[in-house]
Write a protein that holds these residues in place. Structure first.
Motif, mmCIF file in Angstrom:
data_model
loop_
_atom_site.group_PDB
_atom_site.id
_atom_site.type_symbol
_atom_site.label_atom_id
_atom_site.label_comp_id
_atom_site.label_asym_id
_atom_site.label_seq_id
_atom_site.Cartn_x
_atom_site.Cartn_y
_atom_site.Cartn_z
ATOM 1 N N SER A 109 -8.335 0.580 -2.416
ATOM 2 C CA SER A 109 -7.725 0.702 -1.091
ATOM 3 C C SER A 109 -8.015 2.077 -0.514
ATOM 4 O O SER A 109 -7.264 3.034 -0.761
ATOM 5 C CB SER A 109 -6.210 0.479 -1.170
ATOM 6 N N PRO A 110 -9.100 2.214 0.263
ATOM 7 C CA PRO A 110 -9.381 3.509 0.889
ATOM 8 C C PRO A 110 -8.254 4.002 1.775
ATOM 9 O O PRO A 110 -8.088 5.216 1.964
ATOM 10 C CB PRO A 110 -10.645 3.227 1.706
ATOM 11 N N THR A 111 -7.463 3.073 2.330
ATOM 12 C CA THR A 111 -6.379 3.505 3.209
ATOM 13 C C THR A 111 -5.205 4.098 2.446
ATOM 14 O O THR A 111 -4.245 4.566 3.059
ATOM 15 C CB THR A 111 -5.910 2.328 4.092
ATOM 16 N N ASP A 145 -0.622 -0.099 3.616
ATOM 17 C CA ASP A 145 -0.795 1.348 3.426
ATOM 18 C C ASP A 145 -0.659 2.137 4.723
ATOM 19 O O ASP A 145 -0.494 3.360 4.689
ATOM 20 C CB ASP A 145 -2.200 1.654 2.875
ATOM 21 N N LEU A 146 -0.773 1.478 5.844
ATOM 22 C CA LEU A 146 -1.088 2.183 7.079
ATOM 23 C C LEU A 146 0.132 2.693 7.833
ATOM 24 O O LEU A 146 1.198 2.087 7.821
ATOM 25 C CB LEU A 146 -1.924 1.269 7.975
ATOM 26 N N ASP A 147 -0.062 3.833 8.481
ATOM 27 C CA ASP A 147 0.939 4.425 9.361
ATOM 28 C C ASP A 147 0.196 5.148 10.482
ATOM 29 O O ASP A 147 -1.040 5.189 10.501
ATOM 30 C CB ASP A 147 1.869 5.367 8.601
ATOM 31 N N VAL A 148 0.935 5.710 11.420
ATOM 32 C CA VAL A 148 0.312 6.331 12.587
ATOM 33 C C VAL A 148 -0.651 7.440 12.185
ATOM 34 O O VAL A 148 -1.768 7.550 12.719
ATOM 35 C CB VAL A 148 1.393 6.878 13.540
ATOM 36 N N ALA A 149 -0.257 8.276 11.218
ATOM 37 C CA ALA A 149 -1.114 9.388 10.804
ATOM 38 C C ALA A 149 -2.430 8.884 10.214
ATOM 39 O O ALA A 149 -3.495 9.476 10.452
ATOM 40 C CB ALA A 149 -0.380 10.263 9.792
ATOM 41 N N LEU A 164 -10.353 -5.980 7.363
ATOM 42 C CA LEU A 164 -9.003 -6.304 6.887
ATOM 43 C C LEU A 164 -9.049 -7.461 5.898
ATOM 44 O O LEU A 164 -9.558 -8.536 6.212
ATOM 45 C CB LEU A 164 -8.096 -6.712 8.049
ATOM 46 N N GLY A 165 -8.498 -7.229 4.705
ATOM 47 C CA GLY A 165 -8.320 -8.312 3.761
ATOM 48 C C GLY A 165 -7.079 -9.106 4.137
ATOM 49 O O GLY A 165 -5.984 -8.553 4.233
ATOM 50 N N GLN A 188 -0.604 -6.029 13.992
ATOM 51 C CA GLN A 188 -0.375 -4.643 14.392
ATOM 52 C C GLN A 188 -1.569 -3.757 14.035
ATOM 53 O O GLN A 188 -1.957 -2.883 14.818
ATOM 54 C CB GLN A 188 0.882 -4.087 13.724
ATOM 55 N N VAL A 189 -2.177 -4.003 12.851
ATOM 56 C CA VAL A 189 -3.352 -3.214 12.461
ATOM 57 C C VAL A 189 -4.467 -3.407 13.485
ATOM 58 O O VAL A 189 -5.097 -2.443 13.935
ATOM 59 C CB VAL A 189 -3.836 -3.609 11.061
ATOM 60 N N VAL A 190 -4.720 -4.654 13.843
ATOM 61 C CA VAL A 190 -5.787 -4.943 14.801
ATOM 62 C C VAL A 190 -5.501 -4.235 16.127
ATOM 63 O O VAL A 190 -6.396 -3.621 16.732
ATOM 64 C CB VAL A 190 -5.940 -6.459 14.996
ATOM 65 N N GLU A 191 -4.256 -4.298 16.592
ATOM 66 C CA GLU A 191 -3.911 -3.657 17.864
ATOM 67 C C GLU A 191 -4.048 -2.136 17.772
ATOM 68 O O GLU A 191 -4.552 -1.498 18.712
ATOM 69 C CB GLU A 191 -2.485 -4.043 18.250
#
Length: 449
Positions: A109-111, A145-149, A164-165, A188-191
């Motif tokens: 997971s690179p993210t 894993d994802l957040d704004v930063a 995206l998996g 949300q990731v796509v957006e």
């Protein structure tokens, strides 16, 4: 009407993301050989870089990638330091005038990588390699894993494609593979990535998962289509518990049989085509204006360890534990064990421990297998032009294969060899007929569909 199923659907064959395939790599191709090959790159040639991050904060039980779970960030930070050392070592061996045209972060997971660490990693790569102005940068993303930063960091490094998996959105299927990921998270990731200028989004979907049915798969495909991704990869779940022990957590009794897998594959593919996506090779679909679709229409489609690609690089440099690279002379693979990889990298040594140098026959058969996997056909004229020595042997093998085909999977004429519509679903098995290494017993493979 009952659908006639090809008899080969239960065969176990390679996915042919390389030829020869990885089980045939050997220790005779080592760090010294790799160093020589790197030095023989020529100004004007183009590179792709693959950076492997072998960590996840959860272990998906379906996954066959080289990765490990960690809930602490310290192992990731330590690994990034080793990766930086390898980048410096290899960068110093690349002749001047060789440019990077594509960079792919995979895993794992690179993210998981912290935002500033991702920015620093990209900066280190650009410090030691020369990047083309139009270089593509793609990142495999886990929505959990994802957040704004992290979104902002990926935008800062110039990400051009988000991958995206998804696998399946059905809760029962997700529970069985330990991959809990809601549709809302994924949307949300796509957006978020699109709002930051990323115009290419790829979604991975799996069939053949535990508790998966035609109906649940259709619902997942409908949800994925609502996101309007530019590319969709439709993979068959590769159940290889002898190689990936965590797959023993998957209840085998809940897995669909070969016939059901085939039906799932065909139905999902039909829905994607009905939605306007162009089929690419055996398992990819793309919007007609996507560069992958254009490459497929122009006969320029390629296949490598990331799957189908329009990348025209002369060499692929693999960075990180277990990474595989390709140079004109052959394939190389880094030490898979993360700790030993780090020891080698931090000592300023190349971490390559095995590979294979290509023979003339390897190059010939690699071309044949790639064209079957990409174009579902083989031009005899092109074959004789590119490989005047050895082409007639392949033509004879193709004619023999068509002669013994009793299911209408392939045909041959004076122009070349081609697969029928049903034969295209068996492309891996048909390509395997041209694999000179397959019968020597090395390696076990996943099901053909």
């Amino acid at each position: 009407m009952t659908q006639t199923l090809p008899s080969r659907i239960t065969e176990s064959v390679p996915r042919y993301t390389s030829y020869p395939t990885a089980p045939h790599f050997h220790a005779g191709v080592d760090a010294d050989v790799y160093r020589q090959w790197l030095g023989e790159l020529k100004p004007g040639q183009r590179l792709s870089l693959y950076v492997h991050i072998p960590y996840c904060d959860r272990l998906c039980w379906f996954c066959a990638c080289h990765t490990k779970q960690t809930l602490r960030y310290e192992p990731v930070r330590s690994y990034l330091e080793s990766l930086a050392a390898e980048i410096a070592t290899i960068g110093a061996l690349i002749p001047a005038g060789v440019e990077v045209g594509a960079l792919h972060f995979g895993g794992g997971s690179p993210t998981m990588v912290a935002p500033q660490d991702m920015i620093d990693l990209a900066a280190r790569l650009k410090e030691h390699f020369t990047f083309a102005a139009d270089a593509a940068i793609s990142v495999e993303m886990d929505p959990n894993d994802l957040d704004v930063a992290r979104y902002d960091a990926l935008a800062a490094i110039g990400m051009t494609r988000a991958s995206l998996g998804i696998q399946d959105f059905n809760p029962e299927v997700q529970q069985a593979i330990n991959r809990i990921q809601t549709f809302e998270q994924t949307r949300q990731v796509v957006e978020e990535v699109r709002s930051r200028g990323v115009r290419s989004v790829n979604c991975d979907v799996l069939y053949g998962l535990p508790h998966q049915t035609l109906l649940t798969l259709e619902h997942t495909i409908d949800d994925v289509l609502s996101l309007s991704p530019d590319r969709i990869a439709l993979f068959g779940y590769a159940h290889v518990p002898w190689m990936k022990k965590h797959q023993t957590m998957i209840p085998e009794a809940a897995l669909p049989d070969a016939a059901e897998r085939y039906r799932q594959m065909m139905r999902a593919a039909a829905k994607l085509v009905e939605a306007g996506y162009q089929p690419i090779g055996i398992d990819h679909f793309a919007k007609p204006d996507d560069s992958l679709a254009v490459a497929a229409r122009n006969g320029a489609l390629k296949r490598n360890f990331q799957g189908y690609t329009d990348d025209v690089a002369d060499a692929l440099i693999g960075l990180g534990a277990s990474s595989i690279g390709f140079l004109p002379q052959g394939y190389v693979q880094n030490m898979p064990a993360t700790g030993e990889y780090q020891r080698l990298a931090e000592a300023g040594e190349l971490a390559v421990i095995r590979g294979i140098a290509l023979t003339d026959e390897d190059r010939l058969r690699a071309h044949v297998i790639e064209r079957i996997m990409c174009d579902f056909s083989l031009s005899f004229a092109d074959l004789r032009r590119l490989f005047p020595v050895g082409a007639d042997k392949i033509v004879a093998e193709a004619r023999q294969l068509a002669a013994i085909d009793t299911e209408g999977l392939c045909r041959v004429d004076s122009e070349g060899f081609s697969l029928t519509a049903q034969g295209r679903t068996m492309a891996r098995s048909i390509a395997a007929a041209f694999d000179a290494y397959l019968g020597n017993g090395k390696g076990r493979h996943s099901m053909a569909v």
